[in-house]
Scaffold this motif. Structure first.
Motif, PDB file in Angstrom:
ATOM      1  N   LEU A   1       0.805  -1.218   0.000  1.00 22.47           N
ATOM      2  CA  LEU A   1       0.000   0.000   0.000  1.00 22.47           C
ATOM      3  C   LEU A   1       0.839   1.269   0.000  1.00 22.47           C
ATOM      4  CD1 LEU A   1      -2.808   1.269   0.123  1.00 22.47           C
ATOM      5  CD2 LEU A   1      -2.707   1.056   2.614  1.00 22.47           C
TER       6      LEU A   1
ATOM      7  N   THR B   1      -7.835  -2.801  -0.735  1.00 23.35           N
ATOM      8  CA  THR B   1      -7.202  -1.676  -0.051  1.00 23.35           C
ATOM      9  C   THR B   1      -6.281  -0.914  -0.998  1.00 23.35           C
ATOM     10  OG1 THR B   1      -7.290  -2.889   2.041  1.00 23.35           O
ATOM     11  CG2 THR B   1      -5.798  -1.009   1.939  1.00 23.35           C
ATOM     12  N   ILE B   2      -5.516  -1.657  -1.787  1.00 16.68           N
ATOM     13  CA  ILE B   2      -4.595  -1.017  -2.729  1.00 16.68           C
ATOM     14  C   ILE B   2      -5.363  -0.315  -3.844  1.00 16.68           C
ATOM     15  CG2 ILE B   2      -2.850  -1.495  -4.498  1.00 16.68           C
ATOM     16  CD1 ILE B   2      -1.760  -3.687  -2.610  1.00 16.68           C
TER      17      ILE B   2
END
Length: 284
Positions: free
Chosen positions: A154, A194-195
């Motif tokens: 991330l 999430t990324i």
């Protein structure tokens, strides 16, 4: 996203690690890399992520080897998008990493990899200091080469935003998200979401996986992404049980079959050039 977007297939045929003793299928010489790249292009690969090797099968920054590979591919398929590596995994100095970015116009790559942070692979580290990343981005910008932004975690997405804020990269941004490495993001929906949720606007992303996670990651890419990254650089095996060695052709065929089963079309090189804002190329 919608399946109205054709699927990008980004092939990484060789990498820095696999050698002949591990698999007879990994292409190492310029002639082998050219032949494999063209065979996979006929099946639907539109982007080629190229690493050069020397006669001892070791990673090389020799511009003559890169020129031979690129010239051989473009002589038969000039529209294919060629990406050269600037990896720091075995080559620490910026200028050595950037050697292929200075090639003459006819053999200059369309794009080049830019890993946006340091990390540990299973047996070695890849060191990418902030000033190194920024200098490589500057060299790409100076030579009109689009970065292939490599994301393993991330925080690397945030560093892409740093480069954007400094005017070092321009939209549309192309990201390879690579999951499954022991020290970085894993091949899970949570890590992927999430990324992807943090990518900047105008981001186009392909999904790859290391080792046994390649098949899972590629399946998620076919289902959810703009594209997939596949190839023997990331995984030598066709099956998770490691009973059958893969070829690059088989890996691309599997992606095409997955896309076909979902009714998703495969992007042509011309379509990918349009997506990424890359100019057309004539035969050399």
């Amino acid at each position: 996203m919608s399946f109205s977007s054709p699927l990008i297939i980004n092939l990484a045929p060789t990498g820095m690690v696999p050698v002949r003793s591990q698999s007879p299928h990994v292409p190492l010489t310029p002639a082998e890399i050219i032949a494999d790249a063209l065979a996979c292009a006929r099946l639907g690969a539109s982007m080629l992520h190229i690493h050069a090797r020397d006669e001892q099968e070791l990673p090389s920054d020799d511009v003559n080897i890169y020129a031979e590979i690129i010239r051989g591919i473009r002589a038969q398929a000039p529209e294919l998008i060629i990406v050269t590596t600037t990896s720091g995994r075995r080559t620490p100095t910026v200028e050595k990493r950037a050697s292929s970015l200075y090639l003459a116009t006819d053999v200059k790559p369309d794009m080049a990899s830019l890993t946006l942070g340091s990390m540990n692979f299973s047996r070695e580290a890849s060191i990418n200091a902030p000033d190194t990343i920024m200098r490589l981005a500057e060299i790409m910008q100076e030579n009109s080469i689009k970065p292939e932004l490599e994301i393993f975690d991330l925080g690397m997405v945030n560093f892409a935003k740093v480069l954007i804020s400094k005017g070092l990269i321009s939209p549309p941004y192309y990201f390879n998200i690579i999951l499954g490495n022991p020290g970085t993001a894993q091949a899970s929906l949570l890590h992927l979401a999430t990324i992807v949720g943090d990518l900047p606007p105008d981001a186009i992303w392909s999904l790859g996986g290391t080792g046994k996670f390649q098949t899972t990651a590629n399946g998620l890419g076919v289902l959810m992404g703009h594209g997939v990254r596949t190839g023997l650089e990331d995984n030598l095996w066709l099956d998770e049980g490691r009973t059958t060695l893969a070829s690059n052709v088989q890996l691309v065929q599997r992606i095409v079959a997955q896309a076909d089963a979902l009714g998703r079309s495969i992007a042509t090189p011309a379509q990918v050039r349009d997506m990424l804002g890359l100019s057309k190329r004539a035969a050399i």
